[in-house]
Design a protein around this motif. Structure first.
Motif, PDB file in Angstrom:
ATOM      1  N   GLU A 160       0.814  58.332  62.698  1.00 29.13           N
ATOM      2  CA  GLU A 160       1.063  57.460  61.543  1.00 29.13           C
ATOM      3  C   GLU A 160       0.115  57.771  60.387  1.00 29.13           C
ATOM      4  OE1 GLU A 160      -0.445  53.247  62.009  1.00 29.13           O
ATOM      5  OE2 GLU A 160      -0.629  53.909  64.091  1.00 29.13           O
ATOM      6  N   TRP A 161      -1.141  58.116  60.700  1.00 34.93           N
ATOM      7  CA  TRP A 161      -2.096  58.413  59.641  1.00 34.93           C
ATOM      8  C   TRP A 161      -1.809  59.786  59.022  1.00 34.93           C
ATOM      9  CZ3 TRP A 161      -4.061  54.494  57.623  1.00 34.93           C
ATOM     10  CH2 TRP A 161      -4.484  53.399  58.381  1.00 34.93           C
ATOM     11  N   PHE A 162      -1.300  60.695  59.831  1.00 35.19           N
ATOM     12  CA  PHE A 162      -0.953  62.007  59.307  1.00 35.19           C
ATOM     13  C   PHE A 162       0.211  61.901  58.322  1.00 35.19           C
ATOM     14  CE2 PHE A 162       1.004  66.272  59.620  1.00 35.19           C
ATOM     15  CZ  PHE A 162      -0.078  66.999  59.163  1.00 35.19           C
ATOM     16  N   ILE A 163       1.206  61.102  58.679  1.00 34.34           N
ATOM     17  CA  ILE A 163       2.350  60.876  57.776  1.00 34.34           C
ATOM     18  C   ILE A 163       1.876  60.240  56.478  1.00 34.34           C
ATOM     19  CG2 ILE A 163       4.519  59.618  57.474  1.00 34.34           C
ATOM     20  CD1 ILE A 163       4.763  61.900  59.459  1.00 34.34           C
ATOM     21  N   LYS A 164       0.985  59.245  56.574  1.00 36.40           N
ATOM     22  CA  LYS A 164       0.487  58.571  55.371  1.00 36.40           C
ATOM     23  C   LYS A 164      -0.324  59.518  54.487  1.00 36.40           C
ATOM     24  CE  LYS A 164       0.494  53.869  57.224  1.00 36.40           C
ATOM     25  NZ  LYS A 164      -0.307  52.704  57.654  1.00 36.40           N
ATOM     26  N   CYS A 165      -0.945  60.506  55.102  1.00 34.85           N
ATOM     27  CA  CYS A 165      -1.679  61.506  54.339  1.00 34.85           C
ATOM     28  C   CYS A 165      -0.732  62.343  53.473  1.00 34.85           C
ATOM     29  CB  CYS A 165      -2.463  62.397  55.300  1.00 34.85           C
ATOM     30  SG  CYS A 165      -3.290  63.780  54.517  1.00 34.85           S
ATOM     31  N   LEU A 166       0.452  62.650  53.999  1.00 37.11           N
ATOM     32  CA  LEU A 166       1.411  63.490  53.284  1.00 37.11           C
ATOM     33  C   LEU A 166       2.294  62.713  52.306  1.00 37.11           C
ATOM     34  CD1 LEU A 166       2.689  65.830  56.168  1.00 37.11           C
ATOM     35  CD2 LEU A 166       0.898  66.300  54.485  1.00 37.11           C
ATOM     36  N   LEU A 167       2.425  61.412  52.505  1.00 38.78           N
ATOM     37  CA  LEU A 167       3.376  60.624  51.705  1.00 38.78           C
ATOM     38  C   LEU A 167       3.132  60.659  50.191  1.00 38.78           C
ATOM     39  CD1 LEU A 167       4.266  57.447  53.800  1.00 38.78           C
ATOM     40  CD2 LEU A 167       5.847  59.141  52.846  1.00 38.78           C
ATOM     41  N   PRO A 168       1.869  60.639  49.709  1.00 34.97           N
ATOM     42  CA  PRO A 168       1.705  60.735  48.250  1.00 34.97           C
ATOM     43  C   PRO A 168       2.331  61.998  47.662  1.00 34.97           C
ATOM     44  CG  PRO A 168      -0.333  59.985  49.264  1.00 34.97           C
ATOM     45  CD  PRO A 168       0.585  60.385  50.386  1.00 34.97           C
ATOM     46  N   MET A 169       2.397  63.069  48.437  1.00 35.40           N
ATOM     47  CA  MET A 169       3.020  64.307  47.961  1.00 35.40           C
ATOM     48  C   MET A 169       4.529  64.310  48.179  1.00 35.40           C
ATOM     49  SD  MET A 169       0.390  67.399  48.940  1.00 35.40           S
ATOM     50  CE  MET A 169       0.317  67.030  50.707  1.00 35.40           C
ATOM     51  N   ALA A 170       4.978  63.612  49.235  1.00 33.47           N
ATOM     52  CA  ALA A 170       6.396  63.661  49.615  1.00 33.47           C
ATOM     53  C   ALA A 170       7.234  62.543  49.001  1.00 33.47           C
ATOM     54  CB  ALA A 170       6.517  63.604  51.134  1.00 33.47           C
ATOM     55  N   VAL A 171       6.594  61.448  48.595  1.00 33.65           N
ATOM     56  CA  VAL A 171       7.238  60.263  48.011  1.00 33.65           C
ATOM     57  C   VAL A 171       7.977  59.456  49.069  1.00 33.65           C
ATOM     58  CG1 VAL A 171       8.806  59.348  46.242  1.00 33.65           C
ATOM     59  CG2 VAL A 171       7.418  61.382  45.749  1.00 33.65           C
ATOM     60  N   THR A 172       8.847  60.113  49.862  1.00 37.49           N
ATOM     61  CA  THR A 172       9.546  59.411  50.940  1.00 37.49           C
ATOM     62  C   THR A 172       9.371  60.177  52.252  1.00 37.49           C
ATOM     63  OG1 THR A 172      11.663  60.576  50.719  1.00 37.49           O
ATOM     64  CG2 THR A 172      11.312  58.633  49.298  1.00 37.49           C
ATOM     65  N   ARG A 173       9.461  59.453  53.361  1.00 41.41           N
ATOM     66  CA  ARG A 173       9.302  60.069  54.681  1.00 41.41           C
ATOM     67  C   ARG A 173      10.368  61.130  54.934  1.00 41.41           C
ATOM     68  NH1 ARG A 173       9.144  62.687  58.418  1.00 41.41           N
ATOM     69  NH2 ARG A 173       8.511  62.256  60.587  1.00 41.41           N
ATOM     70  N   GLU A 174      11.553  60.948  54.364  1.00 46.22           N
ATOM     71  CA  GLU A 174      12.668  61.869  54.589  1.00 46.22           C
ATOM     72  C   GLU A 174      12.360  63.279  54.061  1.00 46.22           C
ATOM     73  OE1 GLU A 174      13.698  57.985  55.314  1.00 46.22           O
ATOM     74  OE2 GLU A 174      13.024  58.736  53.354  1.00 46.22           O
ATOM     75  N   ASN A 175      11.453  63.366  53.115  1.00 48.36           N
ATOM     76  CA  ASN A 175      11.117  64.672  52.545  1.00 48.36           C
ATOM     77  C   ASN A 175      10.162  65.480  53.410  1.00 48.36           C
ATOM     78  OD1 ASN A 175      12.677  64.541  50.178  1.00 48.36           O
ATOM     79  ND2 ASN A 175      11.128  63.287  49.152  1.00 48.36           N
ATOM     80  N   ILE A 176       9.620  64.871  54.463  1.00 52.89           N
ATOM     81  CA  ILE A 176       8.681  65.571  55.334  1.00 52.89           C
ATOM     82  C   ILE A 176       9.465  66.138  56.521  1.00 52.89           C
ATOM     83  CG2 ILE A 176       6.539  65.411  56.658  1.00 52.89           C
ATOM     84  CD1 ILE A 176       5.829  62.923  55.011  1.00 52.89           C
ATOM     85  N   SER A 177       9.852  67.380  56.418  1.00 55.26           N
ATOM     86  CA  SER A 177      10.659  68.010  57.465  1.00 55.26           C
ATOM     87  C   SER A 177       9.801  68.325  58.691  1.00 55.26           C
ATOM     88  CB  SER A 177      11.283  69.309  56.944  1.00 55.26           C
ATOM     89  OG  SER A 177      10.274  70.280  56.731  1.00 55.26           O
ATOM     90  N   ASP A 178      10.463  68.656  59.776  1.00 53.58           N
ATOM     91  CA  ASP A 178       9.733  69.026  60.994  1.00 53.58           C
ATOM     92  C   ASP A 178       8.876  70.269  60.764  1.00 53.58           C
ATOM     93  OD1 ASP A 178      10.852  66.898  62.333  1.00 53.58           O
ATOM     94  OD2 ASP A 178      12.412  68.084  63.321  1.00 53.58           O
ATOM     95  N   GLY A 209      12.717  62.616  39.988  1.00 51.15           N
ATOM     96  CA  GLY A 209      12.534  61.670  41.074  1.00 51.15           C
ATOM     97  C   GLY A 209      11.844  62.215  42.300  1.00 51.15           C
ATOM     98  N   ARG A 210      11.431  63.481  42.236  1.00 44.21           N
ATOM     99  CA  ARG A 210      10.842  64.109  43.422  1.00 44.21           C
ATOM    100  C   ARG A 210       9.350  64.354  43.264  1.00 44.21           C
ATOM    101  NH1 ARG A 210      15.405  68.546  44.053  1.00 44.21           N
ATOM    102  NH2 ARG A 210      15.869  67.735  41.966  1.00 44.21           N
ATOM    103  N   GLY A 211       8.679  64.477  44.415  1.00 41.97           N
ATOM    104  CA  GLY A 211       7.257  64.746  44.436  1.00 41.97           C
ATOM    105  C   GLY A 211       6.970  66.195  44.770  1.00 41.97           C
ATOM    106  N   HIS A 212       5.719  66.441  45.097  1.00 40.24           N
ATOM    107  CA  HIS A 212       5.285  67.809  45.369  1.00 40.24           C
ATOM    108  C   HIS A 212       6.022  68.410  46.561  1.00 40.24           C
ATOM    109  CE1 HIS A 212       2.534  71.131  44.956  1.00 40.24           C
ATOM    110  NE2 HIS A 212       2.337  71.127  46.260  1.00 40.24           N
ATOM    111  N   ILE A 213       6.218  67.624  47.613  1.00 37.31           N
ATOM    112  CA  ILE A 213       7.009  68.054  48.774  1.00 37.31           C
ATOM    113  C   ILE A 213       8.435  67.562  48.565  1.00 37.31           C
ATOM    114  CG2 ILE A 213       7.340  67.773  51.256  1.00 37.31           C
ATOM    115  CD1 ILE A 213       4.308  67.446  51.506  1.00 37.31           C
ATOM    116  N   HIS A 214       9.396  68.469  48.607  1.00 32.15           N
ATOM    117  CA  HIS A 214      10.772  68.108  48.263  1.00 32.15           C
ATOM    118  C   HIS A 214      11.736  69.126  48.860  1.00 32.15           C
ATOM    119  CE1 HIS A 214       9.320  70.989  45.285  1.00 32.15           C
ATOM    120  NE2 HIS A 214      10.533  71.504  45.423  1.00 32.15           N
ATOM    121  N   GLU A 215      13.011  68.844  48.745  1.00 33.23           N
ATOM    122  CA  GLU A 215      14.070  69.796  49.082  1.00 33.23           C
ATOM    123  C   GLU A 215      14.779  70.204  47.798  1.00 33.23           C
ATOM    124  OE1 GLU A 215      15.229  71.268  51.850  1.00 33.23           O
ATOM    125  OE2 GLU A 215      13.678  70.420  53.159  1.00 33.23           O
ATOM    126  N   LEU A 216      15.019  71.500  47.641  1.00 37.85           N
ATOM    127  CA  LEU A 216      15.811  71.972  46.511  1.00 37.85           C
ATOM    128  C   LEU A 216      17.293  71.811  46.821  1.00 37.85           C
ATOM    129  CD1 LEU A 216      13.937  75.309  45.696  1.00 37.85           C
ATOM    130  CD2 LEU A 216      13.800  73.172  44.393  1.00 37.85           C
TER     131      LEU A 216
END
Length: 287
Positions: free
Chosen positions: A179-197, A266-273
């Motif tokens: 959970e803390w690892f996900i929260k670390c990435l969220l400011p860059m990803a904006v949404t959890r869905e943008n954090i791929s496996d 609407g997208r952050g640093h981590i995103h899907e094109l």
């Protein structure tokens, strides 16, 4: 020289993931090594070996193997040279360069020469785009055209803008809770869905096993940026906490009258094109 890895077990973990991600591409490839004054540099040669050459730069604390998975849309149309950034996880020398000066650009310029090219089209994202920007300033004649996605070194956000990632990172190191690892990435990803496996696996592997680079390639001066006269494509993300899209595009238009720009709304640093955005990159690089 101190290793960028925590220990030999950590090094093996990073390289095991690297090799596994390469295999998942299901593409033929070659390992290349070139010598530079900064140290031996490793590249993956893949794609269509009869097509136009393209040099790829990966993001910070990531690897070429992950970057090739992100860039699969390029593999059918280009003869790819995907470089492991020196001093980052991967198979290049562990020499750590300063992001504050132009050493990354000098290193990349030598890589281009050692590959046997007078000039080559280039693609880079994030930290890797910053390395490419440095190259465009140091050796503008060697970059035939440049596609930059969420680029550093043009108009970086103040360091405090990324401080929201620090506490979750510390808590992850202490607890090793997902959970803390996900929260670390969220400011860059904006949404959890943008954090791929793949993003999750690559980022976790680097954080667990390598000494993380926190400094991004420093903004280049307008005088240096204006040295580059060839075509430029900038794709910057509206909600990027590291390299704010509107500010990056504003600065790019100021220094490069020839540039094409595109805001990833609407997208952050981590995103899907999207497919349309991938096709825009392809069309630009193939021109």
């Amino acid at each position: 020289m101190k290793s960028i890895y925590r220990n030999e077990i950590a090094r093996k973990a990073v390289l095991d993931l690297y090799d596994a991600q390469l295999q998942e591409l299901n593409r033929s490839y070659k390992d290349l090594y070139v010598e530079t004054s900064f140290g031996k540099t490793h590249l993956i040669e893949t794609g269509d070996f009869s097509a136009k050459p393209l040099l790829l730069f990966h993001g910070g604390n990531a690897t070429t193997a992950y970057n090739l998975k992100y860039c699969q849309f390029l593999l059918d149309n280009f003869h790819i040279y995907a470089v492991d950034t020196i001093g980052h996880p991967g198979k290049s020398a562990e020499t750590c360069l300063s992001p504050a000066n132009q050493d990354y650009g000098r290193w990349a310029s030598q890589v281009i020469t050692q590959l046997g090219f007078e000039k080559i089209a280039c693609f880079g994202g994030s930290f890797g785009a910053g390395v490419l920007v440095k190259t465009m300033c140091v050796s503008p004649e060697k970059v035939e055209r440049s596609a930059l996605v969420v680029p550093s070194a043009i108009k970086n956000a103040p360091a405090y803008k990324s401080m929201s990632m620090l506490l979750p990172m510390i808590l992850y190191w202490i607890t090793h809770k997902e959970e803390w690892f996900i929260k670390c990435l969220l400011p860059m990803a904006v949404t959890r869905e943008n954090i791929s496996d793949d993003i999750l696996a690559t980022a976790r592997c680097s954080i667990d096993n390598a000494k993380i680079k926190t400094g991004m390639p420093k903004d280049e001066s307008e005088e240096h940026l204006k040295r580059f006269k060839n075509p430029v494509l900038i794709m910057a993300a509206e909600k990027d906490c590291l390299f704010p899209g509107n500010q990056v595009i504003r600065q790019a238009k100021k220094v490069w009258k020839q540039c094409q720009t595109y805001l990833l709304a609407g997208r952050g640093h981590i995103h899907e094109l999207t497919d349309e955005e991938k096709n825009q990159i392809l069309k630009f690089l193939l021109s």
